[in-house]
Design a protein around this motif. Structure first.
Motif, PDB file in Angstrom:
ATOM      1  N   ILE A 258       0.847  -1.189   0.000  1.00 30.69           N
ATOM      2  CA  ILE A 258       0.000   0.000   0.000  1.00 30.69           C
ATOM      3  C   ILE A 258       0.882   1.237   0.000  1.00 30.69           C
ATOM      4  CG2 ILE A 258      -1.821   1.262   1.205  1.00 30.69           C
ATOM      5  CD1 ILE A 258      -2.531  -1.380   2.624  1.00 30.69           C
ATOM      6  N   TYR A 259       0.612   2.158  -0.920  1.00 29.54           N
ATOM      7  CA  TYR A 259       1.328   3.437  -0.989  1.00 29.54           C
ATOM      8  C   TYR A 259       0.404   4.547  -0.476  1.00 29.54           C
ATOM      9  CZ  TYR A 259       5.037   1.489  -3.927  1.00 29.54           C
ATOM     10  OH  TYR A 259       6.100   0.760  -4.404  1.00 29.54           O
ATOM     11  N   THR A 260       0.956   5.420   0.346  1.00 31.45           N
ATOM     12  CA  THR A 260       0.201   6.552   0.856  1.00 31.45           C
ATOM     13  C   THR A 260       1.057   7.811   0.795  1.00 31.45           C
ATOM     14  OG1 THR A 260       0.889   6.039   3.127  1.00 31.45           O
ATOM     15  CG2 THR A 260      -1.243   5.175   2.391  1.00 31.45           C
ATOM     16  N   ALA A 261       0.385   8.963   0.777  1.00 31.60           N
ATOM     17  CA  ALA A 261       1.075  10.254   0.759  1.00 31.60           C
ATOM     18  C   ALA A 261       0.858  10.964   2.092  1.00 31.60           C
ATOM     19  CB  ALA A 261       0.563  11.110  -0.389  1.00 31.60           C
ATOM     20  N   GLU A 262       1.787  11.819   2.453  1.00 30.03           N
ATOM     21  CA  GLU A 262       1.646  12.601   3.679  1.00 30.03           C
ATOM     22  C   GLU A 262       0.425  13.505   3.575  1.00 30.03           C
ATOM     23  OE1 GLU A 262       4.172  15.873   6.328  1.00 30.03           O
ATOM     24  OE2 GLU A 262       5.101  14.851   4.616  1.00 30.03           O
ATOM     25  N   PRO A 263      -0.430  13.510   4.597  1.00 25.42           N
ATOM     26  CA  PRO A 263      -1.641  14.348   4.552  1.00 25.42           C
ATOM     27  C   PRO A 263      -1.301  15.810   4.301  1.00 25.42           C
ATOM     28  CG  PRO A 263      -1.756  12.807   6.389  1.00 25.42           C
ATOM     29  CD  PRO A 263      -0.374  12.687   5.828  1.00 25.42           C
ATOM     30  N   GLY A 264      -2.032  16.419   3.390  1.00 20.41           N
ATOM     31  CA  GLY A 264      -1.851  17.826   3.078  1.00 20.41           C
ATOM     32  C   GLY A 264      -0.687  18.142   2.167  1.00 20.41           C
ATOM     33  N   PRO A 266       1.670  18.023  -1.432  1.00 20.93           N
ATOM     34  CA  PRO A 266       1.392  18.031  -2.880  1.00 20.93           C
ATOM     35  C   PRO A 266       1.172  16.630  -3.434  1.00 20.93           C
ATOM     36  CG  PRO A 266       3.184  19.542  -2.368  1.00 20.93           C
ATOM     37  CD  PRO A 266       2.898  18.779  -1.106  1.00 20.93           C
ATOM     38  N   SER A 267       1.865  15.649  -2.882  1.00 20.92           N
ATOM     39  CA  SER A 267       1.691  14.279  -3.359  1.00 20.92           C
ATOM     40  C   SER A 267       0.285  13.770  -3.081  1.00 20.92           C
ATOM     41  CB  SER A 267       2.715  13.353  -2.698  1.00 20.92           C
ATOM     42  OG  SER A 267       4.028  13.646  -3.132  1.00 20.92           O
ATOM     43  N   GLN A 268      -0.273  14.130  -1.924  1.00 20.61           N
ATOM     44  CA  GLN A 268      -1.647  13.717  -1.638  1.00 20.61           C
ATOM     45  C   GLN A 268      -2.611  14.355  -2.629  1.00 20.61           C
ATOM     46  OE1 GLN A 268      -3.760  15.208   1.873  1.00 20.61           O
ATOM     47  NE2 GLN A 268      -4.330  13.088   2.369  1.00 20.61           N
ATOM     48  N   GLU A 269      -2.389  15.616  -2.946  1.00 14.66           N
ATOM     49  CA  GLU A 269      -3.243  16.294  -3.915  1.00 14.66           C
ATOM     50  C   GLU A 269      -3.137  15.629  -5.284  1.00 14.66           C
ATOM     51  OE1 GLU A 269      -2.061  20.349  -3.922  1.00 14.66           O
ATOM     52  OE2 GLU A 269      -2.731  20.746  -1.851  1.00 14.66           O
ATOM     53  N   ARG A 270      -1.941  15.212  -5.650  1.00 19.09           N
ATOM     54  CA  ARG A 270      -1.746  14.581  -6.959  1.00 19.09           C
ATOM     55  C   ARG A 270      -2.331  13.178  -7.001  1.00 19.09           C
ATOM     56  NH1 ARG A 270       4.328  17.055  -6.995  1.00 19.09           N
ATOM     57  NH2 ARG A 270       3.718  19.163  -7.657  1.00 19.09           N
ATOM     58  N   LEU A 271      -2.291  12.469  -5.868  1.00 15.46           N
ATOM     59  CA  LEU A 271      -2.955  11.172  -5.817  1.00 15.46           C
ATOM     60  C   LEU A 271      -4.465  11.342  -5.984  1.00 15.46           C
ATOM     61  CD1 LEU A 271      -1.330   8.913  -3.047  1.00 15.46           C
ATOM     62  CD2 LEU A 271      -1.268   8.621  -5.529  1.00 15.46           C
ATOM     63  N   ALA A 272      -5.014  12.378  -5.365  1.00 13.98           N
ATOM     64  CA  ALA A 272      -6.449  12.645  -5.522  1.00 13.98           C
ATOM     65  C   ALA A 272      -6.781  12.955  -6.976  1.00 13.98           C
ATOM     66  CB  ALA A 272      -6.871  13.795  -4.611  1.00 13.98           C
ATOM     67  N   LEU A 273      -5.898  13.690  -7.645  1.00 17.55           N
ATOM     68  CA  LEU A 273      -6.100  13.990  -9.068  1.00 17.55           C
ATOM     69  C   LEU A 273      -6.029  12.711  -9.896  1.00 17.55           C
ATOM     70  CD1 LEU A 273      -6.407  16.025 -11.382  1.00 17.55           C
ATOM     71  CD2 LEU A 273      -3.908  16.311 -11.339  1.00 17.55           C
ATOM     72  N   LEU A 274      -5.105  11.834  -9.549  1.00 17.75           N
ATOM     73  CA  LEU A 274      -4.989  10.567 -10.270  1.00 17.75           C
ATOM     74  C   LEU A 274      -6.223   9.705 -10.044  1.00 17.75           C
ATOM     75  CD1 LEU A 274      -3.176   8.778 -12.023  1.00 17.75           C
ATOM     76  CD2 LEU A 274      -2.172   7.853  -9.920  1.00 17.75           C
ATOM     77  N   ALA A 275      -6.752   9.714  -8.828  1.00 18.65           N
ATOM     78  CA  ALA A 275      -7.973   8.960  -8.544  1.00 18.65           C
ATOM     79  C   ALA A 275      -9.139   9.492  -9.372  1.00 18.65           C
ATOM     80  CB  ALA A 275      -8.300   9.030  -7.055  1.00 18.65           C
ATOM     81  N   SER A 276      -9.208  10.811  -9.508  1.00 20.88           N
ATOM     82  CA  SER A 276     -10.259  11.415 -10.326  1.00 20.88           C
ATOM     83  C   SER A 276     -10.110  11.010 -11.781  1.00 20.88           C
ATOM     84  CB  SER A 276     -10.209  12.941 -10.182  1.00 20.88           C
ATOM     85  OG  SER A 276     -11.163  13.559 -11.021  1.00 20.88           O
TER      86      SER A 276
END
Length: 301
Positions: A258-264, A266-276
């Motif tokens: 499982i890969y996760t990004a630090e909350p808040g 830029p990587s978390q924002e980019r993962l959200a964009l990838l999910a979209s």
């Protein structure tokens, strides 16, 4: 694979990398070897030079655990290397930790396992075996690994590493990623040396990639449990992700990562964009339609 050759090359490369200074010994003069001499390893392990020389020639069958531990200490093996040495000894004795082989079949995740993957929405999650085959993913994992699943990699992370030029962009530190891929395959060779599909993969990569051949000859091994990695995804750009690897108790030989990004971040924002992006399906569909799940056994061997 020839277990005696594997043992011989593994012990020789471990000895060559250890200097007298590292081992707390005097270097002396007229040294003709890059690392320790056999006599020095034998002394550190408290065994005779004749006995150690026999081991380094690959005659490891029947060696006791206490001697293997002594050799591991003398060569300053880390935990992954020590486990690999014990795996090789078990293989030399005609015993491996792999579960009994079954007829090859197309492996599919149990419904409960796929539901567990799908429940992970904050980061890419996937199941792989010791051959580095991606066997199941969540939606974000399919988007994250779309180039792995669609192209020369054919769903295999090691094949993607060495046979797909896009991997050199996906992994900003490609050299380190390549080292890890080979080290994991080395671990698997010790775990189940009878795995024909693994032998075929190593033969393919050795034939087609000089980078792979060089690393394979180094005999480095490594566990892939947790850490942080940098990626560059062709849709969302740079990502810094933390990973955790879990062994699946119900599926021996398989791992859930499982890969996760630090909350808040830029990587978390980019993962959200990838999910979209993944949720639109229309751009993800070509990667899904050309991906064929590797033919494998449930035990990963």
């Amino acid at each position: 694979m020839d277990i005696r050759q594997q043992v011989r090359e593994f012990l020789t490369t471990r000895r060559a990398r250890l200097t007298p200074d590292n081992a707390g010994l005097s270097a002396g003069s007229n040294r003709r070897v890059p690392g320790l001499r056999r006599t020095e390893v034998a002394m550190l392990a408290d065994v005779s030079i004749e006995y150690y020389s026999r081991l380094e020639r690959g005659n490891i069958g029947g060696v006791s655990d206490s001697v293997l531990n002594a050799i591991a200490r003398a060569l300053q093996l880390d935990e992954a290397e020590r486990e690999h040495l014990f795996d090789l000894a078990r293989a030399a004795n005609g015993s491996t930790t792999a579960v009994p082989r079954r007829k090859p079949k197309q492996w599919t995740p149990r419904p409960g396992l796929q539901l567990a993957l799908d429940a992970i929405t904050a980061g890419p999650a996937f199941v792989r075996n010791g051959r580095m085959e991606v066997l199941a993913t969540n939606s974000l994992g399919r988007a994250f690994y779309d180039h792995v699943l669609d192209g020369p990699g054919r769903g295999n992370l090691a094949r993607f590493n060495f046979l797909d030029e896009r991997s050199r962009t996906f992994y900003p530190d490609w050299e380190a990623a390549a080292d890890v891929s080979v080290a994991i395959l080395r671990i698997e060779v010790g775990r189940d040396p009878r795995d024909k599909q693994l032998h075929d993969l190593i033969g393919e990569l050795s034939t087609m990639s000089e980078d792979f051949r060089t690393r394979w000859g180094a005999h480095n091994v490594r566990r892939h449990g947790s850490g942080t990695k940098n990626f560059h995804h062709h849709i969302v750009g740079d990502l810094t992700l933390t990973y955790e690897g879990l062994e699946l108790t119900a599926e021996p030989g398989l791992s859930l990562l499982i890969y996760t990004a630090e909350p808040g971040s830029p990587s978390q924002e980019r993962l959200a964009l990838l999910a979209s992006w993944a949720a639109t399906d229309q751009q993800l569909e070509p990667a899904q339609s050309t991906y064929q799940r590797p033919t494998t056994q449930g035990d990963g061997g």
